[in-house]
Structures are given as structure tokens and as C-alpha cells.
Design an enzyme around this catalytic site. Structure first.
Site, short mmCIF file in Angstrom:
data_model
loop_
_atom_site.label_atom_id
_atom_site.label_comp_id
_atom_site.label_asym_id
_atom_site.label_seq_id
_atom_site.Cartn_x
_atom_site.Cartn_y
_atom_site.Cartn_z
N HIS A 1 0.86 -1.20 0.00
CA HIS A 1 0.00 0.00 0.00
C HIS A 1 0.89 1.23 0.00
O HIS A 1 1.81 1.34 0.80
CB HIS A 1 -0.91 0.03 1.23
CG HIS A 1 -1.74 1.28 1.28
ND1 HIS A 1 -2.91 1.41 0.58
CD2 HIS A 1 -1.53 2.47 1.88
CE1 HIS A 1 -3.40 2.61 0.76
NE2 HIS A 1 -2.58 3.28 1.55
N ASP B 1 -15.02 3.19 7.83
CA ASP B 1 -13.97 4.05 7.27
C ASP B 1 -14.50 4.84 6.08
O ASP B 1 -14.17 6.02 5.91
CB ASP B 1 -12.76 3.23 6.84
CG ASP B 1 -11.72 4.14 6.19
OD1 ASP B 1 -11.19 5.00 6.90
OD2 ASP B 1 -11.48 4.02 4.97
N ARG C 1 -14.10 13.31 7.13
CA ARG C 1 -12.80 13.96 7.40
C ARG C 1 -12.40 14.85 6.24
O ARG C 1 -11.82 15.92 6.42
CB ARG C 1 -11.73 12.88 7.63
CG ARG C 1 -11.88 12.18 8.98
CD ARG C 1 -11.02 10.93 9.04
NE ARG C 1 -9.63 11.20 8.74
CZ ARG C 1 -8.81 10.35 8.13
NH1 ARG C 1 -9.22 9.15 7.76
NH2 ARG C 1 -7.56 10.67 7.91
N SER D 1 -7.36 4.23 9.28
CA SER D 1 -8.14 4.17 8.04
C SER D 1 -7.48 3.20 7.05
O SER D 1 -8.12 2.28 6.52
CB SER D 1 -8.24 5.58 7.45
OG SER D 1 -8.65 5.55 6.12
N LYS E 1 -8.61 -1.19 6.34
CA LYS E 1 -8.94 -1.74 5.02
C LYS E 1 -7.97 -2.85 4.63
O LYS E 1 -8.36 -3.87 4.07
CB LYS E 1 -8.94 -0.63 3.97
CG LYS E 1 -10.13 0.31 4.11
CD LYS E 1 -10.07 1.49 3.18
CE LYS E 1 -9.07 2.50 3.64
NZ LYS E 1 -9.18 3.84 3.09
#
Ligand code: URA
Length: 425
Positions: free
Chosen positions: A82, A161, A168, A183, A187
Site C-alpha cells: 500500500h 472508514d 474527514r 483508516s 482496510k
């Protein structure tokens, strides 16, 4: 339990209990807490922070708000990467098939771009026919066929989320390390990968502008992954200048194909190979070196299978923008600075990115670079080419580039190394 008690506790700098966190996240997901109350709590978290146990419980509550995927029926380990996002960051495109070609499964749920940083799904959607939305069964089918799948997260994955991130985004509470870490990791943990390599970008084009904050985000995420049984490693990598020479959806697909063909810009190749080695090591898969899989065409074969299995035509021509404009070097010397944020905003204004989630993106728009910081340039030589569907977009893109590049006598000594640091459990 009462939402106001939880807000006041965090406002006054107190640690929230496990019960308070589970309740507030669950009640918010069910719609039992008002948006303004959650906005207030998010701001209190941004201002007062969270302890490690609080971040762990918050992440756990977000995972439990939806389903958790399970790949334990597969015959090989799963591993994923990620990136916290940057300008020209197309690494997932060559990386996922490369790691698959080396013997691990890569089940990657990915996102779309917002603002100046691009999204992997937007890039892949520039390939004619390619489909981002897959059912769980389709995802498994692509994984079995190609070894890697990159697709959109379904509604059932960490719905807390999804709701909180949208809130946000409009309440000035994105830039909180506990909220970003929980967050992203909720995931990734719900996605069910066995190993995870985080590419935490640092510099003007990244969420984290300085190394100290990037290191704190990386450490928080590595701890969260480790506490949830996912082997997690993080690299801090440079985002003070764009990655590679292409910024924009189809332009980045084209550059990724160069890498898969054994060529491509050296920084993209180096980071792809480095991340592939990290992903394989984290998954405990040995035997094939990623550099060999790039050279012998097996990574390209995996790419073709992956694209075709999601409806894409790997041989189709990629879209091109109708209009181009060259930006030339203002003097002779060394390109001392090329700011990632400025180039990212220019690409966005050319049509490569979106300002709101509902906006569409142009597949062909973006910026191609002809020089990188440290390169010698001559006055009048092309520094970059802007690509857009309408010439009217050039003016605002040029305005974004003003002050974003400099020709001097030497490269900026403050330029970050490509890999700044490595954080492990
Ligand atoms: N990406 C995410 O998924 N969440 C954040 O909070 C920031 C970036």
C-alpha cells in the site's frame, strides 16, 4: 453510552476506553450518531492524538464494521503493498504482476485519486474494457488465473472508514496520524492479506511533508499490522519530486509497460524491484528474483493475464490527449528542483485528477517529464510536455508549475534519497 461524553473525554485529552471506541464507531456506522458529533470527535482526535491502545481499538472497531476477506484456501501465501500516495506513483501496476510471477498471490483492493495525487484504479481504467468492480468470487477467479488482482473495495469492507473518510475530507481532519493509520490499516487488514509492505511517501507531493511525521505514520501502521497478525514492513520513500517521467492515467500505464518490458525510468524500476523483494520476503516466498522476472517476460505475461481476466484488452491502444504544450528550460545548467506537488497540481488541472469524488478523469491528460533533478539541461530544451483534451486547460496548469522548477548550478543537496528508511516490527 452518550456521544457527548466521548467527545468531551477526547476534547479534554483523556484516553478513550475500548467500550467507548467500539460503541462510537458502531453507532456512527449505523447512523445513530450525528455527522456533526463525529466531526467534533475527529477534530478532538486530530488535536489531542490517540494512544497506541486507542489506535488499535479504533482500527479493530472499523474492521468489525464490515466483512473480513479470507484467502486461507489458496495454495500460496498472499502479500500486498500500500502506498500513501504521490505524484507519478504507478508502482502497483508493474509490481502486482511481478510479485505474482515470483510465486506469491497479490490480492489488492485499491482506490481512486482525489486532488493532486493519482489513484491506481483511474490509471487501470484507461485500458479499454478493464473493470474495477469485482465480486469476491470474481476476485478469487482473477487471483487464480493471474496470481494478482487489483480492484475496488466493495461496500462491505470497513464501511465505518468509508463514512468517516468522507466526513474527514470536508472537515479538515484528514491530517491526523492516528486517523490515517487506522483508516489505511483497517482496510488492509480486512482485505485479508498475510503480509503487507507499506510505501510511506515523504515530501511535497505526499501527505507527510517531512521525514519525522512519515516515520511516525509508518511506525503506527507497522505496529497495527503486527498486532493483527499481518507481517508488516514499511519503506519511507521520496516524494519531493515526481516518481518516474510520466504523471497521468494512460501516461503512467505506458510507463509501467516499459518497466514490464525490461526498460523504464531507473527510479521506477529500482523502487518496483525493491518493493517486490520486500513483499516476497514478508510472505516467506523465496526462489525467484524480481529482476529476472522483469527480464525474462514472465512479469509481463502475468500483467497480460491480470488485465484480460478483468475484461481489459492488453493490446488495445491507450487513449491520448488531443492537445500538447511544451515547457522549456529557462536557462542552461542543472535542473536543481522539480517539485512533486507543483507537477501533481498541474496534472490534476490538465484533467488527470478530480476535485470531488463524483468527477470523472481524463485518461490521456497529464505531464511527461524530459528531465529530472540533477540532469544537465540547455536553455530552450523541453523540460516537460503537458497533455490535455482541451487547450484551455494549459493556462492554469502553467500557473501551478510557476516556481515548481529551478535551473541552477547543481542538484539541491536537500533532495531525498529514493529510499529514506525502513521500519520493521
Ligand atoms: N488514505 C486512506 O485510505 N485513509 C486516509 O485517512 C488517508 C489516506
Amino acid at each position: 453510552m452518550d456521544a457527548i461524553d466521548v467527545i468531551v473525554a477526547k476534547r479534554d485529552g483523556r484516553e478513550l476506553s475500548g467500550e467507548q471506541i467500539s460503541w462510537v464507531v458502531d453507532a456512527y456506522t449505523r447512523g445513530a450518531i450525528a455527522e456533526e458529533q463525529m466531526a467534533s470527535l475527529a477534530m478532538a482526535i486530530l488535536l489531542n492524538g490517540m494512544t497506541r491502545p486507542e489506535i488499535g481499538r479504533w482500527t479493530e472497531a472499523m474492521i468489525r464494521s464490515g466483512s473480513r476477506m479470507d484467502w486461507s484456501g489458496l495454495d500460496r501465501p498472499t502479500t500486498d503493498k500500500h502506498s500513501t500516495g504521490g505524484v507519478g506513483d504507478k508502482i502497483t501496476l508493474p509490481l502486482a504482476p511481478l510479485v505474482a510471477a515470483c510465486g506469491a498471490y497479490v490480492p489488492q483492493l485499491s482506490g481512486r485519486g482525489l486532488g493532486h495525487s493519482g489513484g491506481t484504479l483511474d490509471k487501470l481504467e484507461s485500458i479499454p474494457g478493464w473493470r474495477a468492480s469485482l465480486s469476491n468470487d470474481e476476485m478469487l477467479g482473477v487471483l487464480r488465473a493471474a496470481g494478482a488482482v487489483v480492484c475496488a473495495a466493495g461496500d462491505g469492507l470497513a464501511p465505518a472508514d468509508k463514512k468517516l473518510y468522507a466526513l474527514r475530507d470536508v472537515t479538515g481532519t484528514v491530517e491526523s496520524i492516528p486517523l490515517i493509520a487506522s483508516s489505511i490499516m483497517s482496510k488492509k487488514i480486512a482485505e485479508g492479506t498475510g503480509a503487507l509492505v507499506l510505501d510511506v511517501k515523504v515530501g511535497s507531493g505526499a501527505f507527510m511533508k517531512d521525514v519525522e511525521h512519515a516515520r511516525e505514520l509508518a511506525r503506527t501502521m507497522v505496529d497495527l499490522g503486527t498486532d493483527h497478525g499481518v507481517t508488516t514492513v514499511a519503506l519511507l520513500t521520496a516524494m519531493d519530486r515526481p516518481l518516474g517521467l510520466a504523471v497521468g492515467n494512460a501516461l503512467e500505464v505506458r510507463e509501467s509497460l516499459e518497466v514490464l518490458s525490461g526498460g523504464g525510468p531507473s527510479d521506477v524500476v529500482e523502487l518496483t524491484v525493491r518493493l517486490a523483494r520486500e513483499m516476497l520476503e514478508a510472505a516467506g516466498v523465496t526462489g525467484r528474483d524480481p529482476e529476472d522476472a522483469l527480464k525474462d517476460g514472465s512479469a509481463m505475461d502475468a500483467w497480460r493475464r491480470m488485465i484480460a481476466a478483468q475484461g481489459g484488452d492488453p493490446d488495445a491502444a491507450l487513449p491520448e490527449a488531443a492537445e500538447t504544450l511544451e515547457v522549456t528550460a529557462p536557462a542552461s545548467g542543472v535542473l536543481s528542483r522539480l517539485d512533486a506537488y507543483g507537477v501533481g497540481v498541474a496534472a490534476w488541472r490538465l484533467g488527470a485528477g478530480r476535485a470531488r469524488k463524483e468527477d470523472s478523469v481524463s485518461a490521456g491528460a497529464g505531464v511527461t517529464l524530459h528531465a529530472k533533478p540533477g540532469d544537465t539541461v540547455r536553455e530552450g530544451q523541453p523540460l516537460m510536455t503537458l497533455h490535455a483534451d482541451e487547450a484551455a486547460r494549459f493556462e492554469r496548469a502553467l500557473a501551478a508549475l510557476e516556481g515548481s522548477y529551478e535551473v541552477g548550478e547543481a542538484a539541491d543537496p536537500g533532495m531525498l534519497p529514493l529510499v529514506v528508511d525502513r521500519i520493521t516490527a
